[in-house]
Write a protein that holds these residues in place. Structure first.
Motif, PDB file in Angstrom:
ATOM      1  N   PHE A  91       0.839  -1.202   0.000  1.00  0.00           N
ATOM      2  CA  PHE A  91       0.000   0.000   0.000  1.00  0.00           C
ATOM      3  C   PHE A  91       0.876   1.254   0.000  1.00  0.00           C
ATOM      4  O   PHE A  91       0.647   2.184  -0.772  1.00  0.00           O
ATOM      5  N   HIS A  92       1.885   1.276   0.858  1.00  0.00           N
ATOM      6  CA  HIS A  92       2.773   2.436   0.925  1.00  0.00           C
ATOM      7  C   HIS A  92       3.574   2.593  -0.368  1.00  0.00           C
ATOM      8  O   HIS A  92       3.779   3.708  -0.839  1.00  0.00           O
ATOM      9  N   ALA A  93       4.028   1.485  -0.929  1.00  0.00           N
ATOM     10  CA  ALA A  93       4.823   1.550  -2.159  1.00  0.00           C
ATOM     11  C   ALA A  93       4.010   2.134  -3.310  1.00  0.00           C
ATOM     12  O   ALA A  93       4.491   3.023  -4.026  1.00  0.00           O
ATOM     13  N   VAL A  94       2.775   1.670  -3.492  1.00  0.00           N
ATOM     14  CA  VAL A  94       1.980   2.206  -4.602  1.00  0.00           C
ATOM     15  C   VAL A  94       1.544   3.643  -4.339  1.00  0.00           C
ATOM     16  O   VAL A  94       1.339   4.400  -5.281  1.00  0.00           O
ATOM     17  N   THR A  95       1.440   4.034  -3.089  1.00  0.00           N
ATOM     18  CA  THR A  95       1.128   5.429  -2.774  1.00  0.00           C
ATOM     19  C   THR A  95       2.281   6.337  -3.175  1.00  0.00           C
ATOM     20  O   THR A  95       2.074   7.416  -3.730  1.00  0.00           O
ATOM     21  N   VAL A  96       3.505   5.904  -2.914  1.00  0.00           N
ATOM     22  CA  VAL A  96       4.688   6.695  -3.268  1.00  0.00           C
ATOM     23  C   VAL A  96       4.795   6.845  -4.791  1.00  0.00           C
ATOM     24  O   VAL A  96       5.267   7.866  -5.282  1.00  0.00           O
ATOM     25  N   LEU A  97       4.321   5.878  -5.539  1.00  0.00           N
ATOM     26  CA  LEU A  97       4.426   5.905  -6.996  1.00  0.00           C
ATOM     27  C   LEU A  97       3.292   6.670  -7.688  1.00  0.00           C
ATOM     28  O   LEU A  97       3.290   6.788  -8.907  1.00  0.00           O
ATOM     29  N   THR A  98       2.329   7.194  -6.928  1.00  0.00           N
ATOM     30  CA  THR A  98       1.242   7.948  -7.544  1.00  0.00           C
ATOM     31  C   THR A  98       1.768   9.279  -8.074  1.00  0.00           C
ATOM     32  O   THR A  98       2.765   9.805  -7.581  1.00  0.00           O
ATOM     33  N   ARG A  99       1.082   9.797  -9.101  1.00  0.00           N
ATOM     34  CA  ARG A  99       1.478  11.101  -9.651  1.00  0.00           C
ATOM     35  C   ARG A  99       0.402  11.619 -10.589  1.00  0.00           C
ATOM     36  O   ARG A  99      -0.472  10.887 -11.044  1.00  0.00           O
ATOM     37  N   ASP A 108       0.612  18.550 -24.775  1.00  0.00           N
ATOM     38  CA  ASP A 108      -0.428  18.309 -25.784  1.00  0.00           C
ATOM     39  C   ASP A 108      -1.847  18.451 -25.230  1.00  0.00           C
ATOM     40  O   ASP A 108      -2.823  18.215 -25.926  1.00  0.00           O
ATOM     41  N   GLY A 109      -1.981  18.825 -23.943  1.00  0.00           N
ATOM     42  CA  GLY A 109      -3.292  19.026 -23.340  1.00  0.00           C
ATOM     43  C   GLY A 109      -3.845  17.806 -22.646  1.00  0.00           C
ATOM     44  O   GLY A 109      -4.990  17.800 -22.203  1.00  0.00           O
ATOM     45  N   SER A 110      -3.039  16.763 -22.522  1.00  0.00           N
ATOM     46  CA  SER A 110      -3.509  15.560 -21.829  1.00  0.00           C
ATOM     47  C   SER A 110      -3.027  15.563 -20.388  1.00  0.00           C
ATOM     48  O   SER A 110      -2.016  16.183 -20.052  1.00  0.00           O
ATOM     49  N   LEU A 111      -3.769  14.872 -19.563  1.00  0.00           N
ATOM     50  CA  LEU A 111      -3.473  14.781 -18.134  1.00  0.00           C
ATOM     51  C   LEU A 111      -3.442  13.308 -17.755  1.00  0.00           C
ATOM     52  O   LEU A 111      -4.415  12.591 -17.954  1.00  0.00           O
ATOM     53  N   GLU A 112      -2.323  12.858 -17.225  1.00  0.00           N
ATOM     54  CA  GLU A 112      -2.169  11.468 -16.797  1.00  0.00           C
ATOM     55  C   GLU A 112      -2.288  11.428 -15.276  1.00  0.00           C
ATOM     56  O   GLU A 112      -1.516  12.080 -14.574  1.00  0.00           O
ATOM     57  N   VAL A 113      -3.257  10.674 -14.782  1.00  0.00           N
ATOM     58  CA  VAL A 113      -3.475  10.546 -13.344  1.00  0.00           C
ATOM     59  C   VAL A 113      -3.166   9.098 -12.962  1.00  0.00           C
ATOM     60  O   VAL A 113      -3.900   8.186 -13.341  1.00  0.00           O
ATOM     61  N   ARG A 114      -2.071   8.906 -12.230  1.00  0.00           N
ATOM     62  CA  ARG A 114      -1.710   7.577 -11.752  1.00  0.00           C
ATOM     63  C   ARG A 114      -2.073   7.494 -10.278  1.00  0.00           C
ATOM     64  O   ARG A 114      -1.412   8.093  -9.432  1.00  0.00           O
ATOM     65  N   ASN A 115      -3.153   6.789  -9.980  1.00  0.00           N
ATOM     66  CA  ASN A 115      -3.552   6.536  -8.606  1.00  0.00           C
ATOM     67  C   ASN A 115      -3.007   5.177  -8.191  1.00  0.00           C
ATOM     68  O   ASN A 115      -2.228   4.574  -8.917  1.00  0.00           O
ATOM     69  N   ARG A 116      -3.414   4.692  -7.043  1.00  0.00           N
ATOM     70  CA  ARG A 116      -2.822   3.459  -6.520  1.00  0.00           C
ATOM     71  C   ARG A 116      -2.968   2.262  -7.450  1.00  0.00           C
ATOM     72  O   ARG A 116      -2.020   1.544  -7.681  1.00  0.00           O
ATOM     73  N   LEU A 117      -4.163   2.027  -7.956  1.00  0.00           N
ATOM     74  CA  LEU A 117      -4.392   0.812  -8.731  1.00  0.00           C
ATOM     75  C   LEU A 117      -4.769   1.075 -10.185  1.00  0.00           C
ATOM     76  O   LEU A 117      -5.087   0.138 -10.913  1.00  0.00           O
TER      77      LEU A 117
END
Length: 149
Positions: free
Chosen positions: A56-64, A70-79
């Protein structure tokens, strides 16, 4: 490493990253103790809980959250990772996440009416609200008129 087309990147605050790294330290003590002093069934359950917490902590640290030129937005959440366009976002808001370890984070209200939390912006309640508002302002500037409707 950030690619040149990334114009804005939001990552978890440094204290959250440090706390996640510190949470891995007890493994030096916990693992030998569990393997030596408890029954096999209890040791297995304890180790599974510990591994789950570390994951859980590892995937939280990797969020961004990454805004691209180009106008796109990449949302990386936990899963999950979701790619949106500027026009998909109606508003950026700060919202309180309830429950254990209550915290504040930014959320996107999307044009289709759904809400997308930005886990990378999650900040403990003890952290100043100003920090979160500054991150929201950065994201709103990138979104331009789309976030100000």
């Amino acid at each position: 490493m950030t690619s040149p087309d990334v114009v804005l990147e939001l990552r978890p605050p440094r204290p959250a990253v440090v706390l996640s790294l510190i949470s891995a330290l007890p493994a030096v003590v916990v693992v030998p103790m569990v393997l030596d002093g408890f029954s096999a069934r209890f040791a297995t359950v304890l180790l599974l809980l510990y591994v789950g917490a570390l994951a859980f902590h590892a995937v939280t640290v990797l969020t961004r959250v990454r805004a691209h030129a180009d106008g796109s937005l990449e949302v990386r959440n936990r899963l999950s990772t979701r790619r949106l366009h500027r026009t998909d976002v109606a508003r950026v808001t700060a919202a309180r996440q309830g429950g254990l370890g209550s915290a504040w984070r930014l959320e996107l209200l999307l044009a289709d009416g759904s809400t997308l939390p930005l886990i990378a912006t999650q900040t403990p309640q003890s952290r100043p609200q100003r920090h979160l508002e500054e991150r929201a302002a950065e994201l709103r500037r990138w979104l331009g008129d789309a976030a100000n409707r």
